[in-house]
Scaffold this active site. Structure first.
Site, mmCIF file in Angstrom:
data_model
loop_
_atom_site.group_PDB
_atom_site.id
_atom_site.type_symbol
_atom_site.label_atom_id
_atom_site.label_comp_id
_atom_site.label_asym_id
_atom_site.label_seq_id
_atom_site.Cartn_x
_atom_site.Cartn_y
_atom_site.Cartn_z
ATOM 1 C CD GLU A 1 73.819 12.468 139.895
ATOM 2 O OE1 GLU A 1 74.444 13.563 139.914
ATOM 3 O OE2 GLU A 1 72.931 12.192 140.709
ATOM 4 C CB CYS B 1 70.568 13.363 143.911
ATOM 5 S SG CYS B 1 70.409 15.049 143.413
ATOM 6 C CE LYS C 1 68.236 31.965 141.410
ATOM 7 N NZ LYS C 1 67.552 30.888 140.679
ATOM 8 C CD GLU D 1 69.881 15.789 148.050
ATOM 9 O OE1 GLU D 1 70.634 15.257 147.191
ATOM 10 O OE2 GLU D 1 68.701 16.068 147.853
HETATM 11 C C1 SIN Z 1 66.882 14.575 144.823
HETATM 12 O O1 SIN Z 1 67.041 13.989 143.775
HETATM 13 O O2 SIN Z 1 67.553 15.572 145.050
HETATM 14 C C2 SIN Z 1 65.871 14.161 145.872
HETATM 15 C C3 SIN Z 1 65.322 12.810 145.706
HETATM 16 C C4 SIN Z 1 64.394 12.384 146.819
HETATM 17 O O3 SIN Z 1 64.071 13.169 147.714
HETATM 18 O O4 SIN Z 1 63.994 11.222 146.808
#
Ligand code: SIN
Length: 488
Positions: free
Chosen positions: A391, A294, A184, A260
């Site tokens: 964040e 992230c 998804k 993640e």
């Molecule tokens: C992400 O922000 O989820 C992945 C970043 C990356 O793979 O460098």
């Protein structure tokens, strides 16, 4: 198709879900609009599927799983390689689709396609390197053997910030291991996912091996994936909040889980850092994808001896960054994905300045309007500000001043998150000491860019579980079976 999106191969712009090898509309014909965040223009109307369509996709994946698991690793590798080659042949179109629906500059989008294909290429090789074990038996008449077997059907839920690479990073190891999948994609960026599905179809994956179901009702679709006994694994990239929900929903069927999740990356600049390297690294980490990754540095701790020089050099470079539509020549920062993301940036800046933070450059919505935001540097950040614990997910470098190494480490670790951390120093013993002390899944020194298919990607604490990419990534999709043969 939007008039501004011109593709060499328009058939890559698929708008229906890919279930059991066929592009299919939602049963009730419902669609949702995918908009270009740079101008709000509708790029396409995409099938608005729901929980029932996820269930149909699970049926297809479950039907396909035995025959796919029975293929040789060499056969799976060959199809993955074909998929990889097709993605590279169509890189310009894949990048254009990505920029149109997500907003990142075209050059960065091409970089993402290369990053994405690196996972297909890597796991096409790893498929052939899965090995079990013959153990030293504790009994004279028994043999102990370890088999590694595909876990079965997996569900993948992917984010909008890397509409291509987060799909290939999840799908390639699973498919290489002999599993089948139901994916998804984020509702903001389904077109990159469907273009990958079209190329997977051309590469020759048997029907049911890869299913991609688009739709707006993410909660119901996620719940269906988690509740189904036949789905043996969930892999998700996104917020910690949603990660917790998926984990809870997967408890009844005891699934294997990879998450993640959010980060709150520190970036520490010590007095003995190389100033140019630190500034370049800070920009690479902070402003990639307009700060919407992230692993973007969220809190920059700068030692007092280098602080003022670092602020001046960073602000000078940041003020030169060209903001605009990702298709425009020379643009290095596109729009923020949506109003919600934009509002969070505004909230963090308002909170920080009310508590004594000083904007050195930026700090305002960009004159281009919409969700464009000025690349920002803010000094005088303190631990009571929202941007210390949340964040920002935007182009805001928040600088905290510190004196002692131990204080910077304590502040860096003072968060529920533990994804990526960066620091800059020329002292080798400090590199080892600080790398060990930072409680993060990925600790990076003297550079701001490190993501690749080779390094294990993932976090600790509220940043998640499991590792993606690398030689460890395929194990997340395999079960270890002990086989004991007696009487021998
Ligand atoms: C992400 O922000 O989820 C992945 C970043 C990356 O793979 O460098």
């Amino acid at each position: 198709m939007s008039a501004s999106l011109i593709l060499n191969d328009p058939t890559l712009l698929q708008t229906n879900a890919f279930i059991d090898g066929v592009f299919t509309a939602a049963p009730n014909g419902k669609t949702f609009a995918v908009r270009n965040p740079a101008n709000g223009e509708i790029i396409a109307e995409v099938a608005d599927c729901g929980a029932d369509d996820i269930a149909r996709a699970i049926d297809a994946a479950d039907t396909a799983r035995h025959s796919w698991a029975a293929t040789t690793a060499k056969e799976r590798s060959a199809i993955l390689r074909k998929w990889n080659d097709l993605c590279l042949e169509n890189i310009d179109d894949l990048a254009a689709i990505l920029t149109a629906e997500m907003g990142k500059p075209l050059a960065e989008a091409k970089g993402e396609i290369l990053y994405g294909t690196s996972f297909i290429d890597w796991f096409a090789e790893e498929a052939r390197r899965v090995t079990g074990d013959v153990l030293e038996s504790p009994f004279p008449d028994k043999k102990f053997i370890v088999l590694k077997q595909p876990i079965g059907v997996f569900g993948a839920i992917t984010p909008w910030n890397f509409p291509n690479a987060m799909i290939t990073r999840k799908v390639s190891p699973g498919i290489a291991a002999g599993c089948t999948c139901v994916l998804k994609p984020a509702e903001q960026t389904p077109l990159s996912a469907l273009a990958l599905a079209e190329l997977a179809r051309r590469a020759g994956f048997p029907k049911g091996v890869i299913n991609i179901v688009t739709g707006m009702d993410a909660p119901a679709m996620g719940e269906t994936l988690c509740a189904d006994e036949r789905v043996r694994k969930i892999t998700f990239t996104g917020s910690t909040e949603v990660g917790r929900i998926l984990m809870r929903q997967s408890a009844d069927t005891i699934k294997k889980i990879s998450l993640e999740l959010g980060g709150n990356a520190p970036l520490i600049v010590f007095d003995d850092a190389d100033l140019t390297e630190a500034v370049e690294g800070a920009i690479a980490s902070k402003y990639r994808n307009a700060g919407q990754t992230c692993v973007c540095a969220n809190r920059m701790f700068v030692q007092s001896g280098i602080h003022d020089k670092f602020v001046a050099a960073l602000a000078e470079k940041v003020a030169e960054m060209k903001v605009g539509d990702g298709f425009e020549e020379g643009v290095v920062q596109g729009p923020i994905i949506d109003q919600q993301g934009f509002d969070k940036i505004e909230r963090h800046i308002a909170d920080a300045t009310a508590k004594g933070g000083v904007v050195v450059t930026g700090g305002k919505p960009h004159e281009k309007g919409g969700t464009f935001y000025q690349p920002t540097v803010l000094t005088g950040a303190t631990r009571d500000m929202q941007l210390f614990s949340e964040e920002t997910f935007g182009p805001v470098a928040a600088l905290f001043k510190f004196d002692k190494e131990e204080d910077a480490i304590a502040a860096a670790n003072d968060t529920i998150f533990g994804l990526a951390a960066y620091f800059f120093t020329k002292d080798v013993s400090r590199i080892f000491r600080v790398s060990e002390a930072l409680e993060y899944g990925m600790v990076v020194s003297n550079t701001g860019a490190y993501s690749s298919e080779v390094g294990p990607f993932g976090g600790v604490k509220a940043s998640g579980l499991g590792r993606e990419g690398s030689k460890y990534g395929i194990d997340e999709f395999m079960e270890i079976k002990l086989m004991v043969i007696g009487g021998v």
